[in-house]
Write a protein that holds these residues in place. Sequence first.
Motif, PDB file in Angstrom:
ATOM      1  N   ALA A 322       0.810  -1.216   0.000  1.00 20.07           N
ATOM      2  CA  ALA A 322       0.000   0.000   0.000  1.00 20.07           C
ATOM      3  C   ALA A 322       0.841   1.263   0.000  1.00 20.07           C
ATOM      4  N   GLY A 323       2.165   1.122  -0.087  1.00 17.22           N
ATOM      5  CA  GLY A 323       3.040   2.287  -0.112  1.00 17.22           C
ATOM      6  C   GLY A 323       3.410   2.799   1.260  1.00 17.22           C
ATOM      7  N   ARG A 324       3.004   2.090   2.306  1.00 18.33           N
ATOM      8  CA  ARG A 324       3.283   2.518   3.672  1.00 18.33           C
ATOM      9  C   ARG A 324       4.549   1.848   4.207  1.00 18.33           C
ATOM     10  N   SER A 325       5.002   2.288   5.371  1.00 13.61           N
ATOM     11  CA  SER A 325       6.193   1.699   5.971  1.00 13.61           C
ATOM     12  C   SER A 325       5.876   0.310   6.503  1.00 13.61           C
ATOM     13  N   PRO A 326       6.744  -0.676   6.215  1.00 15.21           N
ATOM     14  CA  PRO A 326       6.513  -2.031   6.744  1.00 15.21           C
ATOM     15  C   PRO A 326       7.023  -2.215   8.171  1.00 15.21           C
ATOM     16  N   ALA A 327       7.583  -1.176   8.774  1.00 14.23           N
ATOM     17  CA  ALA A 327       8.170  -1.308  10.110  1.00 14.23           C
ATOM     18  C   ALA A 327       7.124  -1.741  11.133  1.00 14.23           C
ATOM     19  N   LEU A 328       7.562  -2.557  12.073  1.00 16.62           N
ATOM     20  CA  LEU A 328       6.665  -2.967  13.158  1.00 16.62           C
ATOM     21  C   LEU A 328       6.435  -1.776  14.093  1.00 16.62           C
ATOM     22  N   PRO A 329       5.187  -1.523  14.474  1.00 19.49           N
ATOM     23  CA  PRO A 329       4.884  -0.397  15.367  1.00 19.49           C
ATOM     24  C   PRO A 329       5.176  -0.763  16.815  1.00 19.49           C
ATOM     25  N   THR A 330       6.376  -0.462  17.294  1.00 17.10           N
ATOM     26  CA  THR A 330       6.773  -0.884  18.628  1.00 17.10           C
ATOM     27  C   THR A 330       6.887   0.293  19.590  1.00 17.10           C
ATOM     28  N   ALA A 331       6.777  -0.036  20.867  1.00 15.86           N
ATOM     29  CA  ALA A 331       7.012   0.916  21.952  1.00 15.86           C
ATOM     30  C   ALA A 331       7.824   0.173  23.008  1.00 15.86           C
ATOM     31  N   THR A 332       8.143   0.831  24.108  1.00 21.61           N
ATOM     32  CA  THR A 332       8.866   0.176  25.190  1.00 21.61           C
ATOM     33  C   THR A 332       8.045   0.235  26.468  1.00 21.61           C
ATOM     34  N   ALA A 333       8.270  -0.745  27.332  1.00 21.58           N
ATOM     35  CA  ALA A 333       7.570  -0.796  28.610  1.00 21.58           C
ATOM     36  C   ALA A 333       8.457  -1.493  29.632  1.00 21.58           C
ATOM     37  N   ARG A 334       8.263  -1.170  30.881  1.00 22.07           N
ATOM     38  CA  ARG A 334       9.007  -1.788  31.971  1.00 22.07           C
ATOM     39  C   ARG A 334       8.260  -3.025  32.466  1.00 22.07           C
ATOM     40  N   VAL A 335       9.006  -4.050  32.806  1.00 26.15           N
ATOM     41  CA  VAL A 335       8.422  -5.320  33.234  1.00 26.15           C
ATOM     42  C   VAL A 335       8.005  -5.230  34.698  1.00 26.15           C
ATOM     43  N   GLY A 336       6.779  -5.650  34.982  1.00 30.04           N
ATOM     44  CA  GLY A 336       6.262  -5.588  36.345  1.00 30.04           C
ATOM     45  C   GLY A 336       6.099  -6.942  36.997  1.00 30.04           C
ATOM     46  N   GLU A 337       6.289  -8.024  36.224  1.00 29.91           N
ATOM     47  CA  GLU A 337       6.128  -9.367  36.788  1.00 29.91           C
ATOM     48  C   GLU A 337       7.017 -10.327  35.999  1.00 29.91           C
ATOM     49  N   THR A 338       7.776 -11.138  36.686  1.00 35.55           N
ATOM     50  CA  THR A 338       8.710 -12.063  36.033  1.00 35.55           C
ATOM     51  C   THR A 338       7.959 -13.172  35.307  1.00 35.55           C
ATOM     52  N   TRP A 339       8.466 -13.539  34.115  1.00 36.70           N
ATOM     53  CA  TRP A 339       7.942 -14.724  33.439  1.00 36.70           C
ATOM     54  C   TRP A 339       9.051 -15.418  32.653  1.00 36.70           C
ATOM     55  N   GLN A 340       8.789 -16.658  32.254  1.00 37.30           N
ATOM     56  CA  GLN A 340       9.769 -17.476  31.551  1.00 37.30           C
ATOM     57  C   GLN A 340       9.536 -17.412  30.047  1.00 37.30           C
ATOM     58  N   SER A 341      10.640 -17.534  29.299  1.00 36.85           N
ATOM     59  CA  SER A 341      10.560 -17.518  27.838  1.00 36.85           C
ATOM     60  C   SER A 341      11.358 -18.694  27.294  1.00 36.85           C
ATOM     61  N   PRO A 342      10.909 -19.340  26.206  1.00 39.08           N
ATOM     62  CA  PRO A 342      11.604 -20.529  25.688  1.00 39.08           C
ATOM     63  C   PRO A 342      12.976 -20.182  25.130  1.00 39.08           C
ATOM     64  N   PRO A 343      13.978 -20.977  25.420  1.00 35.87           N
ATOM     65  CA  PRO A 343      15.326 -20.695  24.915  1.00 35.87           C
ATOM     66  C   PRO A 343      15.406 -20.859  23.400  1.00 35.87           C
ATOM     67  N   GLY A 344      16.162 -19.972  22.760  1.00 32.61           N
ATOM     68  CA  GLY A 344      16.419 -20.087  21.336  1.00 32.61           C
ATOM     69  C   GLY A 344      15.304 -19.620  20.426  1.00 32.61           C
ATOM     70  N   ARG A 345      14.199 -19.129  20.980  1.00 31.46           N
ATOM     71  CA  ARG A 345      13.067 -18.666  20.167  1.00 31.46           C
ATOM     72  C   ARG A 345      12.583 -17.317  20.690  1.00 31.46           C
ATOM     73  N   THR A 346      12.365 -16.387  19.768  1.00 30.27           N
ATOM     74  CA  THR A 346      11.795 -15.101  20.158  1.00 30.27           C
ATOM     75  C   THR A 346      10.359 -15.323  20.604  1.00 30.27           C
ATOM     76  N   GLN A 347      10.054 -14.871  21.791  1.00 31.57           N
ATOM     77  CA  GLN A 347       8.697 -15.016  22.299  1.00 31.57           C
ATOM     78  C   GLN A 347       7.913 -13.715  22.083  1.00 31.57           C
ATOM     79  N   PHE A 348       6.698 -13.855  21.571  1.00 33.16           N
ATOM     80  CA  PHE A 348       5.768 -12.734  21.479  1.00 33.16           C
ATOM     81  C   PHE A 348       4.704 -12.981  22.553  1.00 33.16           C
ATOM     82  N   ALA A 349       5.004 -12.485  23.744  1.00 35.82           N
ATOM     83  CA  ALA A 349       4.175 -12.775  24.907  1.00 35.82           C
ATOM     84  C   ALA A 349       2.996 -11.812  24.977  1.00 35.82           C
ATOM     85  N   ARG A 350       1.835 -12.377  25.289  1.00 34.08           N
ATOM     86  CA  ARG A 350       0.645 -11.544  25.457  1.00 34.08           C
ATOM     87  C   ARG A 350       0.685 -10.910  26.832  1.00 34.08           C
TER      88      ARG A 350
END
Length: 405
Positions: A322-350
Motif C-alpha cells: 500500500a506504499g506505507r512503511s513495513p516497520a513494526l509499530p513498537t514501543a517500550t515498557a518496563r516489566v512488572g512481573e517475572t515470566w519465563q521464555s523458551p530458549p532459542g526462540r523469540t517469544q511474542f508474549a501476550r
Amino acid sequence: MLTYEQYRQRVVDAVPRLSAETVDVTDPSALLGRVIAAPVRTAVPLPGFTNSAMDGYAVRAADIAAAAKNAPVTLPVAGDIPAGDTRSLSLEPGSAWRIMTGAPLPDGADTVVQVELTDAGTEQVQIRAAQPEGTAVRRVGEDVVTGDEVLATGTLLHPRHVPVLASAGVQQVSAIRRPRIAIVSTGDELVPVGATPGHGQVVDSNGPMLAALVQEGGFELADTRRVGDTGEQVRAVLTELAAGVDLIVTTGGVSAGAFEPLKLAFEDSDEQFEFVKVSMQPGKPQGFGMLGSTPVFALPGNPVSSLVSFLIFVAPAARKMAGRSPALPTATARVGETWQSPPGRTQFARVVYDDEGRVVRPIGEQGSHVLGGLAGSQALAIVPGDTTEVAVGETVSVIPLDGLA
C-alpha cells in the motif's frame, strides 16, 4: 531455523508495491489511510484573498501612529465587514471598518487593530495603541502560491490533510491502491460461527479474526472462504482467488503432520512455495509463495499463532504493498512481573499494562492454542531468543494490539 526478522524481511522483499489510482478528495472512506503517489500542488493561492486574522478594526497604520492608552485616536466607523462578505470595499483615509476574523480586508487598509485595544465602538472607535503596518493581516498567497507543492509523494493521508486539499482547490489525488486481501481457513473440522460444533469439530474463529485484522490495518477485505483438507480443494480455491485479489492469507495446514493441505496443494507444483520453521513462539511453522503475481501467506492454524503471524509478517508486507512503511509499530515498557521464555526462540508474549500504561505483565498461558487472556491482552512483548527469564524492572519492546495491525 530462520529468525523472525530474517523471515519478515524475506516476505516483505517478495511483495510488490501496488499501482496508483485516482481518488476523490470528498470521499473520506476512499481517501484516508492511502499514500500519495504523486506530488499534490495547489490550484489556488492560500489564503485566496487578504483577510483579517482577528476581530477588530481595519485601518491605515499611518492614521493610528500617534495612538496611546492615555491619548487614543478616534476614527469614524464606515461599517461592518463580516466573514463571508463578498463586497468590494475601500477604506477612506482617516476612517475604519469594523471587521471579523477571516473577513476580506478593504482596499486601502494595511492593519487590523484587535478589538481589545479599542473601546469597541460601532459608529466611531477609540484606538488606544499604535500598530505597525501588517498587524493581524493575512496576505493573499502568504501561505502558498498557485503551483506550490502542498503534499509530497509518500504522504500517508490523515484527516488533517483534508482541509489542505480542499482549500487548495484539489478535487482528486493519485494514491496507491489498498491491497485487496482474501482470507481462507482450511480444515474439514471447521464449522461457521454460530453453528454448534459436533465431536471433533471446532468453530472457525481464525477467519473472522483475520478478516478483522485486515480491516483494522486499513486494507480491503476482498473475500473469506473455508475449504476442506485436500490439496485439490485448497489449490482450486486459491487459484480462483488469485485472479482477483492482491494477497491471500490462509490459516492451517502448514505443520509437519501427514495431512497438511497447504503443503499437499503445492508439493508437486511449479509455483514457488516455501514452508519454513521460524524461531519464534507462537508461530513457528510458516509458508509463503506466489500464485502467479499474487502473494500467498500460509499461517499456522492455532488462533494465537495466526494472529501473531499476521501482525509480524502479513501486515508489514501489506503495508509495503500500500506504499506505507513495513516497520513494526513498537514501543517500550518496563516489566512488572517475572515470566519465563523458551530458549532459542523469540517469544511474542501476550501482556497487559498497569493502570499508568507503563508496566507490563503476562496474561494467561502463553501456548499458541490458549485463548484464555487473549481478549484481555493489550500488547505483544518481544522477548529475544537468548532470554529465558524476563525479570521485574527490565525494559522490553512491545507491539500494541489496539489499532496497530
